[in-house]
Structure formats: C-alpha cells, structure tokens
Write an enzyme that holds these catalytic residues in place. Sequence first.
Site, mmCIF file in Angstrom:
data_model
loop_
_atom_site.group_PDB
_atom_site.id
_atom_site.type_symbol
_atom_site.label_atom_id
_atom_site.label_comp_id
_atom_site.label_asym_id
_atom_site.label_seq_id
_atom_site.Cartn_x
_atom_site.Cartn_y
_atom_site.Cartn_z
ATOM 1 N N ASP A 8 -2.474 -6.434 0.505
ATOM 2 C CA ASP A 8 -1.909 -7.431 1.414
ATOM 3 C C ASP A 8 -2.248 -7.004 2.845
ATOM 4 O O ASP A 8 -3.021 -6.046 3.056
ATOM 5 C CB ASP A 8 -0.403 -7.611 1.166
ATOM 6 C CG ASP A 8 0.431 -6.404 1.579
ATOM 7 O OD1 ASP A 8 -0.146 -5.369 1.982
ATOM 8 O OD2 ASP A 8 1.667 -6.485 1.500
ATOM 9 N N HIS A 9 -1.643 -7.685 3.821
ATOM 10 C CA HIS A 9 -1.916 -7.384 5.235
ATOM 11 C C HIS A 9 -1.539 -5.947 5.588
ATOM 12 O O HIS A 9 -2.234 -5.301 6.362
ATOM 13 C CB HIS A 9 -1.166 -8.375 6.130
ATOM 14 C CG HIS A 9 0.296 -8.468 5.805
ATOM 15 N ND1 HIS A 9 0.772 -9.110 4.666
ATOM 16 C CD2 HIS A 9 1.382 -7.951 6.423
ATOM 17 C CE1 HIS A 9 2.079 -9.008 4.629
ATOM 18 N NE2 HIS A 9 2.483 -8.294 5.670
ATOM 19 N N CYS A 65 -0.419 -1.876 -0.632
ATOM 20 C CA CYS A 65 0.503 -2.685 0.172
ATOM 21 C C CYS A 65 1.264 -1.699 1.057
ATOM 22 O O CYS A 65 0.817 -0.556 1.228
ATOM 23 C CB CYS A 65 1.407 -3.569 -0.699
ATOM 24 S SG CYS A 65 2.624 -2.722 -1.720
ATOM 25 N N THR A 67 4.163 -0.127 0.639
ATOM 26 C CA THR A 67 4.687 1.008 -0.140
ATOM 27 C C THR A 67 3.886 1.304 -1.401
ATOM 28 O O THR A 67 4.086 2.349 -2.020
ATOM 29 C CB THR A 67 6.124 0.702 -0.595
ATOM 30 O OG1 THR A 67 6.084 -0.503 -1.376
ATOM 31 C CG2 THR A 67 7.059 0.535 0.587
ATOM 32 N N GLY A 68 3.082 0.370 -1.847
ATOM 33 C CA GLY A 68 2.411 0.488 -3.149
ATOM 34 C C GLY A 68 3.294 0.028 -4.294
ATOM 35 O O GLY A 68 2.864 0.016 -5.451
ATOM 36 N N ILE A 69 4.517 -0.377 -3.982
ATOM 37 C CA ILE A 69 5.473 -0.722 -5.049
ATOM 38 C C ILE A 69 5.323 -2.184 -5.492
ATOM 39 O O ILE A 69 5.098 -2.478 -6.677
ATOM 40 C CB ILE A 69 6.919 -0.435 -4.591
ATOM 41 C CG1 ILE A 69 7.118 1.072 -4.392
ATOM 42 C CG2 ILE A 69 7.914 -0.949 -5.632
ATOM 43 C CD1 ILE A 69 8.455 1.449 -3.748
ATOM 44 N N HIS A 98 -1.652 11.521 -18.355
ATOM 45 C CA HIS A 98 -0.600 11.172 -19.321
ATOM 46 C C HIS A 98 -0.505 9.673 -19.581
ATOM 47 O O HIS A 98 -0.160 9.267 -20.689
ATOM 48 C CB HIS A 98 0.763 11.665 -18.823
ATOM 49 C CG HIS A 98 0.932 13.156 -18.938
ATOM 50 N ND1 HIS A 98 2.168 13.774 -18.972
ATOM 51 C CD2 HIS A 98 0.027 14.146 -19.022
ATOM 52 C CE1 HIS A 98 2.016 15.090 -19.077
ATOM 53 N NE2 HIS A 98 0.708 15.344 -19.105
ATOM 54 N N HIS A 133 -0.426 11.723 -25.826
ATOM 55 C CA HIS A 133 -0.299 10.706 -24.779
ATOM 56 C C HIS A 133 -0.861 9.361 -25.258
ATOM 57 O O HIS A 133 -0.394 8.307 -24.827
ATOM 58 C CB HIS A 133 -1.016 11.161 -23.514
ATOM 59 C CG HIS A 133 -0.560 12.507 -23.037
ATOM 60 N ND1 HIS A 133 0.744 12.756 -22.700
ATOM 61 C CD2 HIS A 133 -1.223 13.686 -22.892
ATOM 62 C CE1 HIS A 133 0.865 14.024 -22.338
ATOM 63 N NE2 HIS A 133 -0.322 14.614 -22.455
HETATM 64 C C1 RB5 Z 1 5.042 -6.373 3.419
HETATM 65 O O1 RB5 Z 1 5.825 -6.362 4.562
HETATM 66 C C2 RB5 Z 1 5.620 -5.395 2.405
HETATM 67 O O2 RB5 Z 1 6.794 -5.901 1.865
HETATM 68 C C3 RB5 Z 1 4.593 -5.111 1.308
HETATM 69 O O3 RB5 Z 1 3.426 -4.632 1.886
HETATM 70 C C4 RB5 Z 1 4.976 -4.098 0.258
HETATM 71 O O4 RB5 Z 1 5.419 -2.910 0.825
HETATM 72 C C5 RB5 Z 1 5.827 -4.573 -0.842
HETATM 73 O O5 RB5 Z 1 6.129 -3.832 -1.811
#
Ligand code: RB5
Length: 148
Positions: A8-9, A65, A67-69, A98, A133
């Site tokens: 994403d951005h 992104c 956080t990568g989450i 694993h 694994h």
């Molecule tokens: C964007 O602001 C942010 O929410 C996204 O990049 C990401 O961290 C979501 O998990």
Amino acid sequence: MRIALGSDHAGLKLRQRLVASLAAQGHDVFDCGCPDEQSVDYPDYGAAVGRRVAAGEADRGILVCGTGIGIGMAANKVPGIRAATVYDRFTTQMAREHNDANVLCLGARVLDETHATELADLFLTTAFGGERHARRVDKINQLDGCSA
Ligand code: RB5
C-alpha cells in the site's frame, strides 16, 4: 526466482527498494503496485500478490504495508497462501524452515530499509525443513476453504 511484490502507500518506498534490489540480483520481479503515494487499501495488494503466487505465476510473494499485519491478513485469505509477518532474522528463518511461508510481509513503519532488505534476502534463500513440519503445513493447507 519469480517474485511478486505489492504494497500500500505506507509500504511504497520500501517496496520500490526491494524491487530494485531483487531485480539487480537477477530475480524475475512482478511489481503489482500500488502505483504512487496516494492512499490505497492494503487488502487489494495483498490479494493481488496472493493470487499470483497461488496461481503458480510467481514462486514467492513479498508484501509491505505500515506494519506488515493487514496486508498479510488479506493475503492469507487466498487459498494456498501462507503469508508470514516477520520483524527479525529469527522469525523470518522460522517462517521458511517451519512454516514454508510463500509470502513475506514486512512493516515499513517498523523496520529500517536495510534490515528489511536483509530479511527479504533471508526469506528467499532459506529452505523449508520438511519432515515433521511438512505434516503440520499440510494441516494448515487443509484449512483452506474452511468457514471458521
Ligand atoms: C495504513 O495507514 C496502515 O493501516 C497499513 O499500512 C497497515 O499498517 C495495515 O495493517
């Protein structure tokens, strides 16, 4: 290796650096966007990369992104995808050895770019451990399509 990348951005700059670094190493890189710093929705890019890997058009995926989450959550909705959000060498190595992760998820607001680039390289060069694994990864794969 054929590698699909998306972000994403928030992940744009790091993704661009990874695209350049992986292409310079001779990898076949598919850049799935986003196109610029305009705010976008990370699930669109998690899905795009996940679908490319699941279809066998790319061997691995790398997503970025903030956080990568969130982008990893989206990618993991695509059957066949085992996306792992990692923050250091240990979690990256375990995700491959694993969990046979086929998509790496990085947080551009968490990792500095040099560290993130090293983690991407480690992800691409670490083999799956197999043996016990493999049984566990098979059980993950059997959950594809489950509603709960
Ligand atoms: C964007 O602001 C942010 O929410 C996204 O990049 C990401 O961290 C979501 O998990």
